[in-house]
Each structure stands twice: as C-alpha cells, then as structure tokens.
Motif scaffolding. Structure first.
Motif, mmCIF file in Angstrom:
data_model
loop_
_atom_site.group_PDB
_atom_site.id
_atom_site.type_symbol
_atom_site.label_atom_id
_atom_site.label_comp_id
_atom_site.label_asym_id
_atom_site.label_seq_id
_atom_site.Cartn_x
_atom_site.Cartn_y
_atom_site.Cartn_z
ATOM 1 N N ILE A 286 -59.917 -4.729 43.071
ATOM 2 C CA ILE A 286 -59.111 -3.595 42.617
ATOM 3 C C ILE A 286 -59.178 -3.392 41.103
ATOM 4 O O ILE A 286 -58.849 -2.311 40.604
ATOM 5 N N SER A 287 -59.631 -4.400 40.360
ATOM 6 C CA SER A 287 -59.578 -4.303 38.899
ATOM 7 C C SER A 287 -60.937 -4.272 38.230
ATOM 8 O O SER A 287 -61.030 -4.179 37.001
ATOM 9 N N ASP A 288 -61.993 -4.397 39.004
ATOM 10 C CA ASP A 288 -63.354 -4.366 38.460
ATOM 11 C C ASP A 288 -63.537 -5.443 37.375
ATOM 12 O O ASP A 288 -63.973 -5.170 36.256
ATOM 13 N N VAL A 289 -63.160 -6.666 37.740
ATOM 14 C CA VAL A 289 -63.327 -7.792 36.831
ATOM 15 C C VAL A 289 -64.077 -8.913 37.548
ATOM 16 O O VAL A 289 -64.209 -8.913 38.773
ATOM 17 N N SER A 290 -64.551 -9.864 36.748
ATOM 18 C CA SER A 290 -65.170 -11.067 37.295
ATOM 19 C C SER A 290 -64.255 -12.253 36.992
ATOM 20 O O SER A 290 -63.746 -12.385 35.875
ATOM 21 N N ILE A 291 -64.058 -13.102 37.986
ATOM 22 C CA ILE A 291 -63.155 -14.246 37.826
ATOM 23 C C ILE A 291 -63.872 -15.513 38.271
ATOM 24 O O ILE A 291 -64.504 -15.549 39.335
ATOM 25 N N ARG A 292 -63.778 -16.554 37.439
ATOM 26 C CA ARG A 292 -64.406 -17.823 37.810
ATOM 27 C C ARG A 292 -63.524 -18.993 37.378
ATOM 28 O O ARG A 292 -62.819 -18.935 36.367
ATOM 29 N N LYS A 293 -63.570 -20.060 38.191
ATOM 30 C CA LYS A 293 -62.828 -21.269 37.879
ATOM 31 C C LYS A 293 -63.679 -22.166 36.994
ATOM 32 O O LYS A 293 -64.903 -22.263 37.179
ATOM 33 N N THR A 294 -63.036 -22.827 36.035
ATOM 34 C CA THR A 294 -63.747 -23.727 35.122
ATOM 35 C C THR A 294 -63.422 -25.171 35.477
ATOM 36 O O THR A 294 -62.520 -25.469 36.260
ATOM 37 N N ILE A 295 -64.172 -26.082 34.844
ATOM 38 C CA ILE A 295 -63.966 -27.505 35.134
ATOM 39 C C ILE A 295 -62.640 -28.006 34.563
ATOM 40 O O ILE A 295 -62.179 -29.095 34.902
ATOM 41 N N ASN A 297 -59.826 -26.563 35.071
ATOM 42 C CA ASN A 297 -58.796 -25.992 35.944
ATOM 43 C C ASN A 297 -58.217 -24.681 35.414
ATOM 44 O O ASN A 297 -57.126 -24.275 35.816
ATOM 45 N N ASN A 298 -58.938 -24.050 34.498
ATOM 46 C CA ASN A 298 -58.573 -22.705 34.076
ATOM 47 C C ASN A 298 -59.282 -21.695 34.956
ATOM 48 O O ASN A 298 -60.295 -21.999 35.586
ATOM 49 N N ILE A 299 -58.767 -20.462 34.994
ATOM 50 C CA ILE A 299 -59.418 -19.379 35.737
ATOM 51 C C ILE A 299 -59.650 -18.245 34.750
ATOM 52 O O ILE A 299 -58.696 -17.631 34.268
ATOM 53 N N GLU A 300 -60.899 -17.999 34.438
ATOM 54 C CA GLU A 300 -61.256 -17.027 33.405
ATOM 55 C C GLU A 300 -61.508 -15.646 33.995
ATOM 56 O O GLU A 300 -62.167 -15.506 35.027
ATOM 57 N N ILE A 301 -60.953 -14.628 33.315
ATOM 58 C CA ILE A 301 -61.128 -13.244 33.737
ATOM 59 C C ILE A 301 -61.988 -12.531 32.699
ATOM 60 O O ILE A 301 -61.653 -12.490 31.510
ATOM 61 N N THR A 302 -63.095 -11.987 33.141
ATOM 62 C CA THR A 302 -63.992 -11.256 32.247
ATOM 63 C C THR A 302 -64.323 -9.893 32.856
ATOM 64 O O THR A 302 -64.087 -9.660 34.046
ATOM 65 N N LYS A 303 -64.885 -9.022 32.035
ATOM 66 C CA LYS A 303 -65.275 -7.699 32.507
ATOM 67 C C LYS A 303 -66.454 -7.830 33.473
ATOM 68 O O LYS A 303 -67.366 -8.633 33.243
ATOM 69 N N TYR A 304 -66.421 -7.053 34.543
ATOM 70 C CA TYR A 304 -67.497 -7.109 35.519
ATOM 71 C C TYR A 304 -68.739 -6.418 34.977
ATOM 72 O O TYR A 304 -68.663 -5.305 34.441
ATOM 73 N N HIS A 305 -69.868 -7.091 35.063
ATOM 74 C CA HIS A 305 -71.150 -6.512 34.642
ATOM 75 C C HIS A 305 -72.132 -6.644 35.797
ATOM 76 O O HIS A 305 -72.355 -7.732 36.330
#
Length: 307
Positions: A286-295, A297-305
């Motif tokens: 719904i937000s056109d973003v990319s989300i990934r979990k890091t080692i 235990n953070n969850i990073e939100i970046t712009k979708y490309h």
C-alpha cells in the motif's frame, strides 16, 4: 529527664563511642536483675548524662554538640523518611502486571473490573484492591470499571489521576500528548502539577502536553482510539515518521526509515491480527516501499526501486 534532654542524650550517644559503650554496660546490668531484686542504687539517665558532659572526648570535639545534633538529626530524618517511603512503595503495590512487547494483555481485577494493557505497558495495585480501588499505570490501558458508588476507582499516572465510579475509558501516558478518552460514564481528571480538575462526558477526550502543559478537551472517535485493544493497528492518514512509535509498540520491533523522502509520506490502513511478516507485506503493497530485516533486529524502510 525531659524529652528535650533525652533527645540530646540520644544524639550524644550516637556521637560518642565510649559513652555508648558505657551506656550499654549499664543497660545490661539493669536488665540482668530480676524486677524484685533491683539494687537500691541504680544509675539513672541524668547521672549518665552528667558523666557524659565531663567526658574529655566531648570537650575536644571540633564541632559544637548543637551542630552535631543538627547533622545527626537531619541524617536520621532522611534515613527514616527514605526507609518509610521505600517500605510504603513496596507494600502499597503487591500486584504487578506487564504486557509483553508486541502483545496485549487482558485481565480482571479483584472488583471484577477489566483491564486491557497495550504492549509494553504495566500496572500495579494492592492486594486489598476491592476496598481501595487505586491502580498505578505506566503506558496505555483500556479500563472497563465495575460500578461501586461507595468506592471510587482511581487510575494514577506520574502526571495525573483519573477518578471514576463505573465507566469505560482509555488512558495513554506513553507520548508527549497524554490522553484520557472516555467511552462511557463520567470521569474526573486531576492534573497533579497545576491541581486543575477536568470532568469528561462520553466521547470527550482530554489531551495534556507534558512539555507545554497545554490542555485540550475535544470529541473523539471511540473505535479509533480503542482499536488496539481488539488487536487492530489503525493508521489514520498519518505521516510515516509519526506512526513509527505506534507500529514499534504494537509489534515489539524497531522500524527505521532509511530514506528521508518517506518520512513525510502519509499512510492509512487497518491491520487486524496480522503477524509482523503479514504486516510488512501489506505495508510494502500500500505504500510503495521496500522493507528488510537486518542482523541487528532492525527493520529498515526504504523507497521502492524497480530493478
């Protein structure tokens, strides 16, 4: 011996080791005699006090006895008060309930009132809660209070008290803008710093800013404010940077925005009983973003490309 003389004597005992040792010896001798065989001559407090005044050690002390008395008395008062308040704190709250990170907790109080705690929130209350209905809250909770006109129900936070007889309301003390939101009944809110008292009726909400002390009373949507207790994460057309604390609390995780362009992007949606992975998938869609979990235990939100 007068009370004043006795007080001075007791302070001198605390300052003079030799005098205290002598007093202990006299005390042991006194106790060792049966009541009906007490010696004809005994050492009374006045005599011990007189001897203490002749003590060379007392004469050679650098500070006056009055100054020592003041310092000793101050120390004893502080010590006793500290012990008193610590003891009272421990004995006043004998029950402690905490909602785990990312989870909601519902339980029933001894008076049959129901409490639902939001993630990471906690309450404390005494074992005689049925007689004195006072509960301490840190965080956010929804209360459904059993009516008892003879025993008001009081929710205490660090900054305000909420007093009710029987009602349903939400209290949130987790953010700068702390709120009391009334669904049913009537409540009285006492702001501790200003001593102001504010009454609320159904569908009214009090908002208190803990930095500016600004108070606002307004209408609100009960379903939106209390959605969390039904395991619904409601994001009501809010900025990404503003909803992160709510998301992090709801799931017990740590979302981080890595692209400044996303911070002011608005998001709207209701996510009911979704797992963290299901929520991430929905958020990306719904937000056109990319989300990934890091080692870490953070969850990073970046712009979708697109690749």
């Amino acid at each position: 011996m007068t009370k004043a003389e006795r007080s001075v004597f007791e302070i001198e005992l605390s300052l003079d080791d030799n005098l205290f040792a002598a007093f202990e010896n006299f005390q042991k001798i006194w106790i060792s005699y049966p009541n009906n065989e007490l010696p004809n001559q005994t050492i009374c407090f006045e005599e011990i006090l007189a001897r203490s005044r002749k003590s060379e050690r007392v004469k050679s002390v650098k500070f006056s006895i009055k100054r020592k008395a003041v310092l000793s008395t101050a120390f004893l008062v502080v010590f006793c008060l500290g012990f008193y308040f610590i003891g009272n704190t421990q004995s006043e709250y004998t029950n402690h309930r905490i909602a785990p990170k990312g989870q909601r907790l519902t339980f029933i109080l001894p008076d049959s009132s129901t409490v639902t705690l939001n993630a990471g929130s906690e309450v404390k209350y005494s074992s005689d809660f049925g007689e004195q209905r006072s509960i301490w809250l840190k965080g956010e909770a929804f209360f459904k209070v059993t009516k008892n006109i003879n025993s008001p129900f009081v929710v205490q936070t660090n900054d305000f008290d909420v007093k009710v007889l029987g009602t349903e309301f939400n209290v949130n003390s987790t953010t700068i803008n702390q709120t009391v939101s009334l669904a049913k009944g009537k409540v009285n809110v006492l702001l501790k710093e200003s001593k102001d008292e504010i009454n609320l009726v159904p569908n009214e909400e009090l908002v208190w800013n803990s930095k500016t002390n600004l108070v606002i009373k307004r209408n609100f949507d009960v379903n939106k404010v209390s959605a969390w207790k039904d395991n619904i994460l409601l994001l009501d057309d809010e900025k990404f940077q503003d909803v992160l604390p709510k998301i992090n609390q709801f799931y017990g995780v740590n979302f981080i925005i890595k692209d400044s362009a996303i911070a002011n992007q608005r998001i709207k949606g209701a996510f009911k009983s979704q797992t963290i992975d299901e929520f991430i998938t929905s958020l990306e869609f719904i937000s056109d973003v990319s989300i990934r979990k890091t080692i870490l235990n953070n969850i990073e939100i970046t712009k979708y490309h697109e690749n």
